[in-house]
Motif scaffolding. Structure first.
Motif, PDB file in Angstrom:
ATOM      1  N   ASP A   1      60.443  16.058 -14.692  1.00 19.81           N
ATOM      2  CA  ASP A   1      59.497  17.178 -14.871  1.00 19.81           C
ATOM      3  C   ASP A   1      59.628  18.200 -13.790  1.00 19.81           C
ATOM      4  O   ASP A   1      60.172  18.229 -12.752  1.00 19.81           O
ATOM      5  N   SER A   2      58.791  19.368 -14.225  1.00 15.00           N
ATOM      6  CA  SER A   2      58.754  20.519 -13.049  1.00 15.00           C
ATOM      7  C   SER A   2      57.885  20.367 -11.957  1.00 15.00           C
ATOM      8  O   SER A   2      57.863  21.349 -10.940  1.00 15.00           O
ATOM      9  N   GLU A   3      57.179  19.011 -11.811  1.00 15.98           N
ATOM     10  CA  GLU A   3      56.502  18.985 -10.351  1.00 15.98           C
ATOM     11  C   GLU A   3      57.065  19.108  -9.511  1.00 15.98           C
ATOM     12  O   GLU A   3      58.200  18.276  -9.265  1.00 15.98           O
ATOM     13  N   LYS A   4      56.619  19.822  -8.241  1.00 15.33           N
ATOM     14  CA  LYS A   4      57.465  19.786  -6.881  1.00 15.33           C
ATOM     15  C   LYS A   4      57.352  18.678  -6.011  1.00 15.33           C
ATOM     16  O   LYS A   4      56.262  17.961  -6.017  1.00 15.33           O
ATOM     17  N   LYS A   5      58.619  18.181  -5.768  1.00 14.96           N
ATOM     18  CA  LYS A   5      58.618  16.991  -4.851  1.00 14.96           C
ATOM     19  C   LYS A   5      57.963  17.227  -3.560  1.00 14.96           C
ATOM     20  O   LYS A   5      58.262  18.279  -2.726  1.00 14.96           O
ATOM     21  N   PRO A   6      57.326  16.354  -3.000  1.00 15.24           N
ATOM     22  CA  PRO A   6      56.883  16.493  -1.707  1.00 15.24           C
ATOM     23  C   PRO A   6      57.812  16.558  -0.443  1.00 15.24           C
ATOM     24  O   PRO A   6      58.866  15.912  -0.736  1.00 15.24           O
ATOM     25  N   LYS A 132      53.354  17.217   2.542  1.00 13.08           N
ATOM     26  CA  LYS A 132      54.239  16.956   3.618  1.00 13.08           C
ATOM     27  C   LYS A 132      53.803  15.873   4.152  1.00 13.08           C
ATOM     28  O   LYS A 132      52.535  15.866   4.729  1.00 13.08           O
ATOM     29  N   PHE A 133      54.817  15.081   4.680  1.00 14.21           N
ATOM     30  CA  PHE A 133      54.413  13.780   5.119  1.00 14.21           C
ATOM     31  C   PHE A 133      55.526  13.487   6.302  1.00 14.21           C
ATOM     32  O   PHE A 133      56.449  13.817   6.105  1.00 14.21           O
ATOM     33  N   LEU A 134      54.859  12.849   7.174  1.00 13.09           N
ATOM     34  CA  LEU A 134      55.598  12.205   8.258  1.00 13.09           C
ATOM     35  C   LEU A 134      55.537  10.755   8.084  1.00 13.09           C
ATOM     36  O   LEU A 134      54.399  10.436   8.012  1.00 13.09           O
ATOM     37  N   ILE A 135      56.521  10.208   7.521  1.00 10.99           N
ATOM     38  CA  ILE A 135      56.792   8.706   7.317  1.00 10.99           C
ATOM     39  C   ILE A 135      57.231   7.865   8.437  1.00 10.99           C
ATOM     40  O   ILE A 135      58.267   8.101   8.982  1.00 10.99           O
ATOM     41  N   ASP A 136      56.063   7.401   9.316  1.00 12.49           N
ATOM     42  CA  ASP A 136      56.662   6.642  10.579  1.00 12.49           C
ATOM     43  C   ASP A 136      56.702   5.256  10.652  1.00 12.49           C
ATOM     44  O   ASP A 136      55.976   4.579   9.957  1.00 12.49           O
ATOM     45  N   GLU A 143      67.593  -1.752   2.672  1.00  8.00           N
ATOM     46  CA  GLU A 143      66.950  -2.228   1.534  1.00  8.00           C
ATOM     47  C   GLU A 143      65.754  -1.250   1.176  1.00  8.00           C
ATOM     48  O   GLU A 143      65.667  -0.639   0.317  1.00  8.00           O
ATOM     49  N   ASN A 144      65.046  -1.001   2.283  1.00  6.84           N
ATOM     50  CA  ASN A 144      63.854  -0.258   2.648  1.00  6.84           C
ATOM     51  C   ASN A 144      64.210   1.316   2.032  1.00  6.84           C
ATOM     52  O   ASN A 144      63.614   1.844   1.194  1.00  6.84           O
ATOM     53  N   ARG A 145      65.407   1.677   2.534  1.00  2.00           N
ATOM     54  CA  ARG A 145      65.748   3.162   2.374  1.00  2.00           C
ATOM     55  C   ARG A 145      66.199   3.203   0.738  1.00  2.00           C
ATOM     56  O   ARG A 145      65.866   4.293   0.167  1.00  2.00           O
ATOM     57  N   ALA A 146      66.770   2.210   0.243  1.00  2.00           N
ATOM     58  CA  ALA A 146      67.372   2.484  -1.202  1.00  2.00           C
ATOM     59  C   ALA A 146      66.240   2.288  -2.204  1.00  2.00           C
ATOM     60  O   ALA A 146      66.301   2.834  -3.104  1.00  2.00           O
ATOM     61  N   ALA A 147      65.388   1.486  -1.840  1.00  2.00           N
ATOM     62  CA  ALA A 147      64.347   1.056  -2.839  1.00  2.00           C
ATOM     63  C   ALA A 147      63.506   2.250  -2.462  1.00  2.00           C
ATOM     64  O   ALA A 147      62.914   2.720  -3.689  1.00  2.00           O
ATOM     65  N   PHE A 148      63.072   2.772  -1.555  1.00  2.00           N
ATOM     66  CA  PHE A 148      62.304   4.100  -1.342  1.00  2.00           C
ATOM     67  C   PHE A 148      62.739   5.375  -2.225  1.00  2.00           C
ATOM     68  O   PHE A 148      61.983   5.992  -3.176  1.00  2.00           O
ATOM     69  N   GLU A 149      64.129   5.620  -1.996  1.00  6.73           N
ATOM     70  CA  GLU A 149      64.864   6.537  -2.720  1.00  6.73           C
ATOM     71  C   GLU A 149      64.621   6.264  -4.460  1.00  6.73           C
ATOM     72  O   GLU A 149      64.599   7.151  -5.175  1.00  6.73           O
ATOM     73  N   ALA A 150      64.885   5.119  -4.753  1.00  8.46           N
ATOM     74  CA  ALA A 150      65.303   4.580  -6.143  1.00  8.46           C
ATOM     75  C   ALA A 150      63.725   4.720  -6.707  1.00  8.46           C
ATOM     76  O   ALA A 150      63.649   5.233  -7.922  1.00  8.46           O
ATOM     77  N   VAL A 151      62.592   4.126  -6.091  1.00  8.33           N
ATOM     78  CA  VAL A 151      61.322   4.297  -6.700  1.00  8.33           C
ATOM     79  C   VAL A 151      60.559   5.707  -6.676  1.00  8.33           C
ATOM     80  O   VAL A 151      60.152   6.337  -7.512  1.00  8.33           O
ATOM     81  N   THR A 152      60.913   6.369  -5.665  1.00 11.39           N
ATOM     82  CA  THR A 152      60.118   7.813  -5.437  1.00 11.39           C
ATOM     83  C   THR A 152      60.932   9.081  -5.784  1.00 11.39           C
ATOM     84  O   THR A 152      60.790  10.032  -6.040  1.00 11.39           O
ATOM     85  N   LYS A 153      62.334   8.660  -5.893  1.00  5.29           N
ATOM     86  CA  LYS A 153      63.396   9.930  -6.105  1.00  5.29           C
ATOM     87  C   LYS A 153      63.243  10.793  -4.907  1.00  5.29           C
ATOM     88  O   LYS A 153      63.818  12.183  -5.047  1.00  5.29           O
TER      89      LYS A 153
END
Ligand code: UP5
Ligand code: MG
Length: 237
Positions: A1-6, A132-136, A143-153
């Protein structure tokens, strides 16, 4: 969709390297929302145990447990119906098991399953109203990295990495005194080990993509922030 990613910046670094401290500074100057995965997990433990307690209280169990068996309460509990109570208890039990699981993993310095952390991060992002987010302190392993990317794109804009010697991090954590259950020497050692074995490879992964901004975090807070500030300040071409 056209929604801008954060816009997302991952803020990584060993336990006590100063992630939370510097994120607070960045928020003040650059309009980001700070999401500490560890803080979200600790808040989940707190609200989950309160939630569990409220449920037990409305069953009148504290009174029974305390030995003050009051006939009125016993009648009241019976009136709630056996099936209802049974379902209720299953719900409480599974809720408590989930909370205990998070609590134990933090106490052992282990990494909580991705689905738990990602769910909390996604909810906090939605609730913030910001883009705009700082994820600390996340992602902590591959596995965290791949899952976050897969779920949130979402791919991070960059990764801010605080580099600090262990002795300095240990000193900082031991003098912090915020009552964190994982701020004791045994757990600290385990956190360091998990950081080296599981979290550093994530930094290396992003480094290979040219996304890491490494900062010497052993210096005093304001000196570290000078370097951090330069990284966040847009450069004129
Ligand atoms: N301080 C800060 N900067 C300083 C400086 N430049 N000079 C001198 N002192 C400095 O700082 C620590 C202390 O040092 C403070 O007293 C500060 O004043 C001082 P802080 O900013 O709190 O450091 P930080 O890097 O945020 O340390 P923290 O202990 O929070 O890092 P951790 O990565 O260990 O903790 P986190 O909360 O991220 O995770 C805790 C646990 O949760 C993990 O071990 C894990 O079990 C679990 N978890 C997951 O499972 N998954 C996740 O995604 C995230 C967490
Ligand atoms: Mg922190």
């Amino acid at each position: 969709d056209s929604e801008k990613k954060p816009t997302v910046v991952f803020v990584l670094g060993g336990p006590g390297s100063g992630k939370g401290t510097q994120c607070a500074n960045i928020v003040e100057h650059f309009g980001y929302t700070h999401l500490s995965a560890g803080d979200l997990l600790r808040a989940e433990i707190k609200s989950g145990s309160e939630n569990g307690n409220t449920k037990w209280e409305c069953l009148g169990l504290p009174l029974l447990k305390a030995g003050g068996v009051d006939v009125k309460y016993v009648v009241w509990i019976t009136l709630q119906g056996l099936i209802f109570s049974a379902l209720f208890c299953v719900d409480i039990e599974s809720g408590l098991a989930y909370i205990t699981m998070i609590q134990n993993m933090i106490k052992e310095g282990k990494i909580v399953p991705s689905e738990v952390t990602i769910k909390l991060l996604q909810k906090a992002m939605q609730d913030s109203g910001n883009d705009k987010f700082l994820i600390d302190g996340f992602p902590r392993n591959e596995e965290n990295r791949a899952a976050f990317e897969a779920v949130t794109k979402i791919e991070p804009a960059f990764v801010l990495f605080f580099d600090c010697p262990e002795e300095e991090m240990e000193r900082r954590i031991l003098s912090r005194n915020q009552g964190r259950e994982d701020d004791n020497i045994e757990t600290i050692r385990k956190r360091f080990k998990v950081f080296l074995e599981s979290s550093l490879p994530v930094v290396e992964y992003y480094d290979s993509k040219g996304k890491v901004r490494k900062v010497d975090a052993a210096k005093p807070i304001d000196e570290v922030f000078e370097v951090v500030k330069a990284i966040f300040t847009p450069k004129d071409e």
